[in-house]
Design an enzyme around this catalytic site. Structure first.
Site, PDB file in Angstrom:
ATOM      1  N   GLY A 107       0.646  -1.204   0.031  1.00 45.90           N
ATOM      2  CA  GLY A 107       0.111  -0.054  -0.057  1.00 45.90           C
ATOM      3  C   GLY A 107       0.999   1.213  -0.096  1.00 45.90           C
ATOM      4  N   GLY A 156       0.859  -5.502   0.846  1.00 50.50           N
ATOM      5  CA  GLY A 156      -0.584  -5.273  -0.093  1.00 50.50           C
ATOM      6  C   GLY A 156      -0.291  -6.039  -1.365  1.00 50.50           C
ATOM      7  N   GLU A 186       5.913  -4.934   8.043  1.00 51.09           N
ATOM      8  CA  GLU A 186       4.996  -3.923   8.945  1.00 51.09           C
ATOM      9  C   GLU A 186       5.606  -3.551  10.239  1.00 51.09           C
ATOM     10  OE1 GLU A 186       2.739  -5.360   5.317  1.00 51.09           O
ATOM     11  OE2 GLU A 186       4.074  -6.311   7.001  1.00 51.09           O
ATOM     12  N   ASP A 194      -1.039  -6.877   7.251  1.00 56.01           N
ATOM     13  CA  ASP A 194      -2.301  -6.917   7.094  1.00 56.01           C
ATOM     14  C   ASP A 194      -2.667  -7.381   5.670  1.00 56.01           C
ATOM     15  OD1 ASP A 194      -1.341  -4.617   5.743  1.00 56.01           O
ATOM     16  OD2 ASP A 194      -3.181  -3.717   5.724  1.00 56.01           O
TER      17      ASP A 194
END
Length: 418
Positions: A107, A156, A186, A194
């Site tokens: 992301g 992502g 992360e 995530d």
């Protein structure tokens, strides 16, 4: 099986009422120019290009200067494209790849950082809703999907590829782990793995998922094959041939697509320095219930023999946010007993808590230190594992407030076959 798939596809097509015909003309790179009403529309559509073959479509992530990092508009376009392709009886299977030296670096966290600084949390929520919705779409897709992971694949980027049918890793992953890496880093930016990571990491062999989630370490293409994150491996120079052969197929049968991928796949093994050769140590250290116990186990392993692997892992963990380490460990452990949709709903809650600053400012501080100011000196709060309370961790798994809606996924209409 084909009859079941056809019936399921028909039901979904009816429910969407031929919405694919109402979509604008897409940009087929070799077939036509891009229609648009404004320069903004041009930019949005150019960030996800489309290639059309006889019986397939390919989505090309096209932000090479940002390593194809995903933003809300890209995820919304992907979701719209994939729904239209699934409903189109003239399309048998779908592909995704990236332009430049990355598949997808995850992301666009720098944009999220600036949105948070500007107080635009609703825009941040929209990003997470959109990308998680697309991941669920992919994880329940009725047509075969091929992701070409030729380049950097992080966060992502893994989320928008791993839930699909096939993932092709390449040799560019091996170049000293600089050019094409798979990673979920992360915890190093004060966040948590995530985009479905708590689902697929928790299903890796042994406790490899905990190791990757907490350390943020990278895997090569050969390692991805060995642990099951990738389904096929090919040398980069053969990708054009593979894509040409896939483009000739007129099928929606996964076994036919798999046979083509197998024909042009290469046999590889992880090198002698691979973490997969240390899986017994990983299992011994990362099977413990708490992060503190994991630290202690690594320190014990390293103290007797000055083990380089344990020492490097310890250094990596000490760079991470203490709060993120504890949150991420619990997330992986819960993911082991949840379905993909349950993981995504829970991760959505966790992500909103992570950006809200209600518990900690570690996400903004981590992005600042690594991506904005690049001083690589984040000031974590809490600063140590001892200062991370159970209540702080528990908050991450709760809604922001009673009025904050959970992520809504179409689980009644779209249930995964597996």
């Amino acid at each position: 099986m084909q009859g079941l798939k056809a019936a399921a596809a028909l039901l979904i097509r009816r429910s969407r009422a031929e919405s694919w015909r109402a979509l604008p003309n897409y940009h087929y790179r070799n077939l036509s120019s891009l229609p648009s009403n404004s320069s903004i529309d041009d930019d949005i559509q150019n960030q996800v290009l489309v290639e059309g073959e006889a019986y397939s479509r390919a989505a090309i992530l096209n932000r090479p200067s940002a390593l194809n990092a995903l933003n809300t508009n890209m995820c919304a376009r992907l979701l719209k494209l994939y729904k239209s392709w699934e409903d189109n009886p003239d399309i048998g299977f779908v592909m995704m790849k990236g332009s430049g030296r990355a598949f997808c670096a995850g992301g666009d966290i720098v944009s999220l950082y600036h949105l948070i600084k500007q107080g635009k949390l609703e825009d941040c929520k929209e990003f997470f809703r959109t990308i998680y919705s697309f991941i669920y779409e992919l994880g329940t897709y009725l047509k075969p999907h091929v992701a070409i992971l030729d380049g950097i694949t992080m966060g992502g980027g893994a989320g928008v590829s791993i839930p699909g049918t096939f993932r092709v890793a390449t040799d560019r992953t091996v170049c000293h782990r600089k050019h094409n890496v798979f990673a979920t880093p992360e915890t190093l930016i004060g966040f948590h793995p995530d985009a479905g990571a708590s689902f697929y990491l928790s299903h890796l062999p042994g406790h490899l998922g905990e190791y990757l989630a907490l350390s943020g370490e990278t895997l090569s293409g050969a390692e991805m094959i060995a642990c099951g994150l990738a389904t096929h491996y090919s040398y980069s120079e053969r990708l054009q041939l593979i894509e040409q052969q896939l483009g000739k197929l007129v099928t929606d049968d996964p076994s036919v697509i798999e046979a083509t991928l197998e024909k042009y796949s290469d046999l590889v093994h992880p090198d002698k320095m691979s973490v997969l050769h240390r899986i017994e140590t990983v299992d011994k250290c990362f099977s413990h219930d708490t992060v503190e116990e994991i630290f202690y186990a690594l320190e014990s392993e390293a103290s007797g023999s000055n083990d380089a692997f344990c020492n490097s892992t310890l250094r990596r963990l000490k760079e991470a946010s203490p709060l993120s380490l504890k949150v991420s460990l619990r997330s992986i452990r819960e993911g082991r007993f949840e379905t993909l949709d349950q993981c995504l709903v829970r991760e959505y809650r966790m992500s909103l808590q992570g950006i809200s600053k209600n518990i900690s400012t570690d996400f903004c501080e981590g992005v600042r230190a690594r991506m904005v100011d690049k001083d690589l000196a984040p000031k974590w709060n809490p600063a140590s594992l001892e200062q991370v309370s159970e209540d702080m961790v528990e908050h991450y798994f709760s809604p922001l407030n009673e009025l904050e809606p959970d992520l809504e996924l179409p689980t009644e209409q779209r249930e995964a076959f597996t």
